[in-house]
Design a protein around this motif. Structure first.
Motif, mmCIF file in Angstrom:
data_model
loop_
_atom_site.group_PDB
_atom_site.id
_atom_site.type_symbol
_atom_site.label_atom_id
_atom_site.label_comp_id
_atom_site.label_asym_id
_atom_site.label_seq_id
_atom_site.Cartn_x
_atom_site.Cartn_y
_atom_site.Cartn_z
ATOM 1 N N ASP A 214 0.836 -1.189 0.000
ATOM 2 C CA ASP A 214 0.000 0.000 0.000
ATOM 3 C C ASP A 214 0.872 1.242 0.000
ATOM 4 O OD1 ASP A 214 -2.200 -1.661 0.109
ATOM 5 O OD2 ASP A 214 -2.319 -1.577 2.303
ATOM 6 N N ALA A 215 0.323 2.334 -0.519
ATOM 7 C CA ALA A 215 1.059 3.593 -0.538
ATOM 8 C C ALA A 215 1.141 4.173 0.878
ATOM 9 C CB ALA A 215 0.377 4.584 -1.465
ATOM 10 N N VAL A 216 2.359 4.605 1.264
ATOM 11 C CA VAL A 216 2.586 5.219 2.586
ATOM 12 C C VAL A 216 3.134 6.614 2.355
ATOM 13 C CG1 VAL A 216 3.802 5.103 4.783
ATOM 14 C CG2 VAL A 216 3.023 2.995 3.663
ATOM 15 N N LEU A 217 2.464 7.624 2.929
ATOM 16 C CA LEU A 217 2.878 9.022 2.807
ATOM 17 C C LEU A 217 2.967 9.645 4.192
ATOM 18 C CD1 LEU A 217 0.671 10.301 -0.160
ATOM 19 C CD2 LEU A 217 3.144 9.975 -0.178
ATOM 20 N N VAL A 218 4.043 10.438 4.410
ATOM 21 C CA VAL A 218 4.203 11.208 5.646
ATOM 22 C C VAL A 218 4.506 12.640 5.253
ATOM 23 C CG1 VAL A 218 5.482 11.520 7.801
ATOM 24 C CG2 VAL A 218 5.068 9.205 6.894
ATOM 25 N N ILE A 219 3.762 13.583 5.828
ATOM 26 C CA ILE A 219 4.014 15.000 5.570
ATOM 27 C C ILE A 219 4.367 15.688 6.877
ATOM 28 C CG2 ILE A 219 2.491 15.076 3.553
ATOM 29 C CD1 ILE A 219 0.362 16.355 5.328
ATOM 30 N N ASP A 220 5.089 16.837 6.757
ATOM 31 C CA ASP A 220 5.427 17.602 7.957
ATOM 32 C C ASP A 220 4.337 18.625 8.214
ATOM 33 O OD1 ASP A 220 5.784 19.592 6.101
ATOM 34 O OD2 ASP A 220 7.989 19.550 6.209
ATOM 35 N N ALA A 221 4.587 19.488 9.165
ATOM 36 C CA ALA A 221 3.561 20.455 9.558
ATOM 37 C C ALA A 221 3.257 21.448 8.456
ATOM 38 C CB ALA A 221 4.017 21.202 10.826
ATOM 39 N N GLU B 161 6.509 15.163 21.514
ATOM 40 C CA GLU B 161 6.344 14.769 22.911
ATOM 41 C C GLU B 161 5.461 15.745 23.676
ATOM 42 O OE1 GLU B 161 10.172 14.332 24.596
ATOM 43 O OE2 GLU B 161 10.696 12.541 23.445
ATOM 44 N N ALA B 162 5.398 16.957 23.184
ATOM 45 C CA ALA B 162 4.574 17.959 23.861
ATOM 46 C C ALA B 162 3.138 17.937 23.372
ATOM 47 C CB ALA B 162 5.182 19.350 23.663
ATOM 48 N N GLY B 163 2.866 17.077 22.430
ATOM 49 C CA GLY B 163 1.496 16.991 21.902
ATOM 50 C C GLY B 163 1.203 17.958 20.783
ATOM 51 N N VAL B 164 2.216 18.603 20.266
ATOM 52 C CA VAL B 164 2.010 19.573 19.177
ATOM 53 C C VAL B 164 2.014 18.831 17.842
ATOM 54 C CG1 VAL B 164 2.940 21.640 18.063
ATOM 55 C CG2 VAL B 164 3.089 21.372 20.557
ATOM 56 N N LEU B 165 1.044 19.181 16.939
ATOM 57 C CA LEU B 165 0.976 18.566 15.611
ATOM 58 C C LEU B 165 2.232 18.904 14.824
ATOM 59 C CD1 LEU B 165 -2.755 19.163 14.569
ATOM 60 C CD2 LEU B 165 -1.605 16.958 14.766
ATOM 61 N N CYS B 166 2.881 17.849 14.356
ATOM 62 C CA CYS B 166 4.096 18.078 13.583
ATOM 63 C C CYS B 166 4.042 17.408 12.215
ATOM 64 C CB CYS B 166 5.324 17.579 14.358
ATOM 65 S SG CYS B 166 5.244 15.818 14.757
ATOM 66 N N ALA C 178 -8.476 19.902 -2.110
ATOM 67 C CA ALA C 178 -7.265 19.453 -1.410
ATOM 68 C C ALA C 178 -7.480 19.398 0.100
ATOM 69 C CB ALA C 178 -6.102 20.382 -1.746
ATOM 70 N N SER C 179 -8.280 20.314 0.616
ATOM 71 C CA SER C 179 -8.480 20.362 2.060
ATOM 72 C C SER C 179 -9.220 19.128 2.587
ATOM 73 C CB SER C 179 -9.261 21.636 2.432
ATOM 74 O OG SER C 179 -10.525 21.642 1.790
ATOM 75 N N SER C 180 -9.903 18.399 1.680
ATOM 76 C CA SER C 180 -10.667 17.231 2.130
ATOM 77 C C SER C 180 -9.882 15.942 2.010
ATOM 78 C CB SER C 180 -11.965 17.109 1.312
ATOM 79 O OG SER C 180 -11.683 16.810 -0.047
ATOM 80 N N SER C 181 -8.627 16.042 1.566
ATOM 81 C CA SER C 181 -7.838 14.825 1.438
ATOM 82 C C SER C 181 -7.556 14.246 2.819
ATOM 83 C CB SER C 181 -6.524 15.120 0.720
ATOM 84 O OG SER C 181 -5.698 15.922 1.532
ATOM 85 N N PRO C 182 -7.371 12.942 2.913
ATOM 86 C CA PRO C 182 -7.142 12.323 4.228
ATOM 87 C C PRO C 182 -5.940 12.908 4.958
ATOM 88 C CG PRO C 182 -7.639 10.652 2.580
ATOM 89 C CD PRO C 182 -7.488 11.923 1.840
ATOM 90 N N LEU C 183 -4.823 13.194 4.243
ATOM 91 C CA LEU C 183 -3.624 13.736 4.904
ATOM 92 C C LEU C 183 -3.872 15.125 5.479
ATOM 93 C CD1 LEU C 183 -0.591 12.596 2.712
ATOM 94 C CD2 LEU C 183 -0.938 12.183 5.159
ATOM 95 N N MET C 184 -4.553 15.968 4.691
ATOM 96 C CA MET C 184 -4.786 17.330 5.171
ATOM 97 C C MET C 184 -5.759 17.325 6.351
ATOM 98 S SD MET C 184 -2.700 18.939 3.381
ATOM 99 C CE MET C 184 -3.110 20.586 3.943
ATOM 100 N N ARG C 185 -6.726 16.409 6.306
ATOM 101 C CA ARG C 185 -7.652 16.325 7.441
ATOM 102 C C ARG C 185 -6.932 15.786 8.675
ATOM 103 N NH1 ARG C 185 -12.971 13.270 5.462
ATOM 104 N NH2 ARG C 185 -13.423 13.522 7.709
ATOM 105 N N ALA C 186 -6.020 14.827 8.458
ATOM 106 C CA ALA C 186 -5.239 14.310 9.583
ATOM 107 C C ALA C 186 -4.309 15.384 10.129
ATOM 108 C CB ALA C 186 -4.450 13.089 9.147
#
Length: 772
Positions: free
Chosen positions: A123-130, A213-218, A171-179
């Motif tokens: 499966d496709a795996v994507l990781v984006i930063d903040a 670790e501080a709980g901030v979205l990264c 684009a705003s409704s894509s799973p990554l942007m919503r996550a």
């Protein structure tokens, strides 16, 4: 010395130097305060000099320590930078650096394992930063979505559509942007479309936000699966199920599904229509209790158990016929086709049920018709041979009668023999009627008038205890029928009705007109069209159901032995069938019987005229007759009879010899030929060949059974003259004279004679009465 020892020594030296400087200055200030001015100056100078020396020494030592520490730190920094680039730099020197090298090696191995794991995921795996930049994209992501680390998530060569395949996905409704906004996304389906090729793929994505670790979205991570094939397979399954359901719903047969305990699982609309129970009433009920009559339930269960015990792992089928019960209680015959499908250690049984009540009735009718036809063929053949013998017997009796006419005693004996021969002739005539082989002369007939004539004959025959009633339908259609055969049929039915009413009763003769469409006609054993119906009904004992199907069989009779031949009803049956009609019976025990004869309606036009019978005086002649007869006794007798009438006779035993005589130029005035003869030619074929050689040709046919040679419908044919066997000398003389005297054209066909149009005018006026 290790790096940690060097750092400890530097710290100690720094502390000593700092203590010395602080002590020197403290001493300086205390001594200066207590000593004279000169002494204080000397002390201060000494303290400053010592402090300066200590500082200088500390600086020298610090420079040395810094130089010894900077090399390992530079190597550590370089190794860390290389590790960030995915490279591994060897480190040597102090033991701490070696330890760090081991740690970096382990970190690099774990990083490589992690990268390999991510790349190997299908499966496709994507990781984006903040900031929405792609920081991880495995090979599947590059193949499926066309993304890599060089682009951001919104700059792909694909269009994104919602799961309906039509609505454009922002684009705003894509799973990554919503996550990235903190949402957890599970199995969100959408469509990706390649901008270049237009190829579409269905995908399902799950995404999660990433926090430090501080709980901030990264950042955010998403796993995207290509579900195109699954969607196609699922749609194919749905289509297959819908098709199967459509087949079940639209099938002409009822569909019933049960488990292996015969509990109903499915019940189609046709099952509701066929058996009366609604789906809601049938589901969950045992099929035996619902639709099987009591005597059939155990039989059905045994049949199903045996069927399932023989079923294999694959689908298997079977078929049987049984009686079923409708919701309203009436029973019908059905054909049940079963298919067993194994589900684990159990079976699902699919059954298609077809009502075959009408089919069974049709099969019984066909079987009865085939049986009657077979018996008819047998009786027809017997009658043919018997008629040949009767021709000789009756002819010989006539010769004997002429010889003993002056001896009353012998003349009485001859009369007894003659009466017996007549009865035998009538018997063979009845057999031929049943076999549908007797020659018919169908004419346009006023059925009402004929029935009236028959009733006049029946009144003295039936007796006073039988009341006769006639009911005529108006206007009565004319029927195309042999009048004499119809009269005989009605007399037979009337006598049977009288015998069924020994204590008296009522006999009703009724006529009517009916028109049948193909369905109604088939139900009555007829073709579609118009028919004249003649009913003969009695109020007698009726016909038991057990023998109702056999009453038309020849020699079957319920009368006492010696009181009936058993051929009366069979003769009527054969006559009706040969006339392109039918006869049916309706009866119940104790409620009388009704026989209904259907005869085809005659078309409008003049009625064909029968040849006049003439008077009983025998007339001969001097013409030459070519007589073709295969039976030696019959041929000898006919030759003697014709010569006694003055004719010249040339005889031949078969068609081949007769044709040889014709080819040889033998002259004759009349071809008198039997119809059924051995060899490759029958009498009709012989006449056709002779007619091709000499015209005009006069032909007189004779036969004890034509076997349909003259006409396919059993008739004689227009203009054809037939002398049926057995015949008397007077019949022979009259038909021969008629054949020689009637006018014919140049090819041998009879010239129509003038006839009276009075009957046709009266018939027209009756059907079209003048107005006013």
């Amino acid at each position: 010395m290790t790096l940690s020892s060097r750092l400890a020594l530097a710290m100690v030296l720094l502390a000593v130097v700092t203590a010395c400087i602080v002590g020197a200055f403290t001493y300086y200030f205390l001594a200066a305060a207590a000593a004279p001015h000169g002494v204080a100056a000397a002390i201060g100078h000494a303290v400053l000099t010592g402090g300066a020396a200590a500082v200088l020494l500390a600086l020298v030592l610090a420079a040395g320590l810094a130089q010894s520490l900077s090399g390992p730190l530079l190597r550590i920094t370089g190794a860390a930078t290389a590790l960030a680039r995915g490279e591994l730099m060897p480190m040597q020197g102090v033991s701490e650096i070696a330890v760090l090298a081991d740690v970096f090696t382990q970190l690099r191995a774990r990083q490589a394992l992690l990268e390999h794991t991510v790349q190997s995921i299908s499966d496709a795996v994507l990781v984006i930063d903040a900031d929405g930049r792609i920081v991880i994209a495995n090979a599947a992501a590059k193949r499926l979505l066309g993304v890599d680390l060089s682009i951001d998530i919104q700059s792909t060569p694909f269009r994104y559509l919602l799961s309906d395949g039509v609505t454009r996905a922002p684009a705003s409704s894509s799973p990554l942007m919503r996550a990235l906004r903190g949402e957890d996304i599970d199995d969100m389906e959408f469509v990706v479309e390649a901008r270049a090729t237009g190829v579409r793929e269905n995908v399902a994505a799950s995404a999660r936000p990433l926090r430090d670790e501080a709980g901030v979205l990264c950042g955010a991570v998403a796993v995207v699966r290509n579900v195109t094939e699954q969607k196609r397979a699922y749609q194919a399954l749905i289509d297959s199920e819908q098709m199967a359901q459509s087949i079940v719903d639209s099938a002409l047969d009822a569909f019933v599904q049960t488990d292996d305990s015969c509990v109903i699982l499915d019940w189609s609309p046709h099952a509701e229509a066929l058996m009366g129970w609604t789906r809601a009433e049938a589901i969950g009920v045992g099929v035996e209790e619902l639709i099987f009559p009591e005597p059939q339930r155990a039989v059905h269960r045994q049949w199903v158990d045996r069927f399932l015990s023989e079923a294999s792992a694959d689908a298997t089928g079977g078929r049987y016929e049984t009686a079923l019960r409708h919701k309203d209680g009436h029973e019908f015959f059905a054909e049940v086709s079963l298919t067993a499908l194994r589900r684990g250690d159990r079976f699902i049984v699919n059954a298609f049920v077809r009502d075959i009540t009408a089919k069974r009735a049709a099969e019984e009718q066909l079987f009865q018709a085939q049986k009657m036809d077979s018996v008819g063929q047998l009786t027809g053949g017997i009658a043919h041979d018997f008629n040949n013998m009767l021709t000789v017997i009756t002819g010989t009796i006539e010769i004997l009668a002429e010889g003993v006419q002056d001896n009353p005693a012998l003349a009485g004996i001859v009369k007894m023999i003659d009466d017996a021969a007549n009865r035998a002739a009538q018997l063979t005539a009845n057999l031929l009627a049943f076999a549908r082989k007797q020659p018919l002369r169908p004419l346009k007939t006023d059925v009402n008038a004929l029935v009236e004539e028959v009733v006049k004959l029946l009144l003295p025959t039936l007796g006073r205890q039988i009341e006769i009633e006639t009911v005529f339908g108006e206007p009565g259609w004319p029927a195309l029928v042999d009048r004499s055969q119809l009269s005989s049929a009605l007399v037979n039915l009337a006598i049977n009705g009288r015998d069924a009413m020994p204590d008296g009763g009522r006999l009703v003769l009724r006529t009517n007109n009916v028109s049948f469409d193909p369905h109604e006609a088939a139900a009555n054993g007829l073709g579609a069209g118009d028919y004249v119906v003649i009913e003969v009904a009695d109020t007698g004992a009726g016909i038991p159901a057990a023998i109702r199907g056999r009453i038309f069989e020849p020699f079957f009779s319920t009368k006492q032995f010696g009181t009936g031949s058993g051929l009366g009803l069979s003769m009527v049956f054969g006559f009706a069938k040969q006339s392109a009609g039918n006869i049916v019976v309706f009866s119940e025990e104790g409620k009388g019987a009704t026989f209904r004869i259907y005869l085809p309606k005659a078309h409008n036009g003049p009625s064909p005229q029968m040849a006049a019978a003439g008077d009983e005086e025998m007339h001969g002649g001097n013409e030459t007759i070519l007589c073709v007869e295969d039976d030696d006794f019959v041929r000898d007798l006919v030759t003697v009879r014709l010569r006694s009438l003055g004719y010249t006779v040339i005889s031949a035993p078969n068609a081949a010899e007769a044709l040889a005589l014709v080819n040889a130029g033998t002259a004759f005035d009349l071809l008198f030929t039997d119809i059924v003869m051995p060899g490759n030619m029958n009498g009709r074929q012989l006449a056709e060949k002779v007619a091709g050689l000499r015209r005009p040709l006069r032909v007189l046919y004779t036969s004890g059974n034509t076997f349909g040679v003259l006409s396919s419908n059993g008739g004689v044919g227009e203009g054809v003259l037939l002398l049926a066997k057995p015949y008397r000398k007077a019949d022979l003389a009259r038909m021969v004279r008629l054949s020689l005297d009637r006018p014919i054209d140049h090819v041998g066909d009879p010239i129509p004679m003038p006839y009276s149009v009075l009957a046709d005018v009266e018939g027209f006026l009756k059907e079209n009465p003048p107005k006013g």
